[in-house]
Design an enzyme around this catalytic site. Sequence first.
Site, PDB file in Angstrom:
ATOM      1  N   GLY A 153       0.827  -1.192   0.000  1.00 10.84           N
ATOM      2  CA  GLY A 153       0.000   0.000   0.000  1.00 10.84           C
ATOM      3  C   GLY A 153       0.868   1.251   0.000  1.00 10.84           C
ATOM      4  O   GLY A 153       2.069   1.210   0.278  1.00 10.84           O
ATOM      5  N   CYS A 154       0.233   2.379  -0.304  1.00 14.90           N
ATOM      6  CA  CYS A 154       0.978   3.637  -0.400  1.00 14.90           C
ATOM      7  C   CYS A 154       1.475   4.111   0.965  1.00 14.90           C
ATOM      8  O   CYS A 154       2.645   4.485   1.110  1.00 14.90           O
ATOM      9  CB  CYS A 154       0.115   4.708  -1.060  1.00 14.90           C
ATOM     10  SG  CYS A 154      -1.557   4.857  -0.380  1.00 14.90           S
TER      11      CYS A 154
END
Length: 352
Positions: A153-154
């Site tokens: 994920g970011c």
Amino acid sequence: MKTRVGIVGGSGYSGEELLRIMLSHPRAELTAVTSRQYARQSLAQIFPKFAHHPQAKKLKFTEPQADLLAREADLIFLALPHGVAAEYALPLLKLGRKVIDLSADFRLKSAAVYKEFYAHDHPAPELLAQAVYGLPEIYRDKIRQAKLVASPGCYPTSVLLPIIPLLKAGLIKSTGIIADCLSGVSGAGRKVELDYLFVECNESVRPYGVPKHRHLSEIEQELSVAAGETVTIQFTPHLVPINRGILSTLYLAPEKHFSTEQEMKQLAGKITACYQAAYELEPFVRLLEGKALPDTKNVTGTNVIEIAWRLDQRTGRLIVMSAEDNLVKGASGQAVQSMNLMCDFPEADGLI
């Protein structure tokens, strides 16, 4: 001969970034792109910014079908919501294709933790053990051998890359970690919801997902691996009125207390050496020097993460800061970085 690449879910923000990168990748050919919404329309029709590219004019979005994708592509990116990606990963792997999943479906090693954070049973728990967490700077060798990569994920990328080397080196305590993170609106995906309309987001900064944002699960999993013990952190994400970018500020407790100038200099030297050993040769990690601090404007549109740090003698804490583009290093660019490793291409291909 170029590697044939397919993208499932090519109409979202991450899918659009994948299209941009893959259309100009020197060793891969984009041969299949799916979107139920835009089926039978060309890439150039839906994304006029790509109209200059010959492939964008002739390649059309199709309905997603695993058997058809397996015939048309050797490696497939899944740019789909969690819970949906696994439905395609399973048949594609059985058909002998390599898969890079940009959703959360294979990031966690525990189906129970997945259910806790995502509120439903894992759709393909039998694949969790073989999935490799796609953080190239940490798991490069495993990614090279992988058939299924779970791209991070970011938020986790912005937190893990700054902290993991420090934990592995024993320079910080594994307790009391605080991650204060800000993300642009594109992090929510391309969807129509009240909270993400321009009038709701503009001139507004607000926290959300408190105290248990979904990304917390993979952050704690990977920090625990690095520390060799269970790690629990405080993570607070915020929505800020920019299109893209993540800025994270991490508050850490050094393993060894410092109070004098001499002690602080010694610790600073160890931290500098730690980061240089971990990332000095990394093409997509920019270690800032002097007075420079991370800034989203310097990483937007790139696959680079900036990292800087400061010791606070008054509080005895180490403050580490990072900035990245949530759609590139935090999503599609990092996924392509993994693809390059899986296909034995130069790691920076298509990304510089």
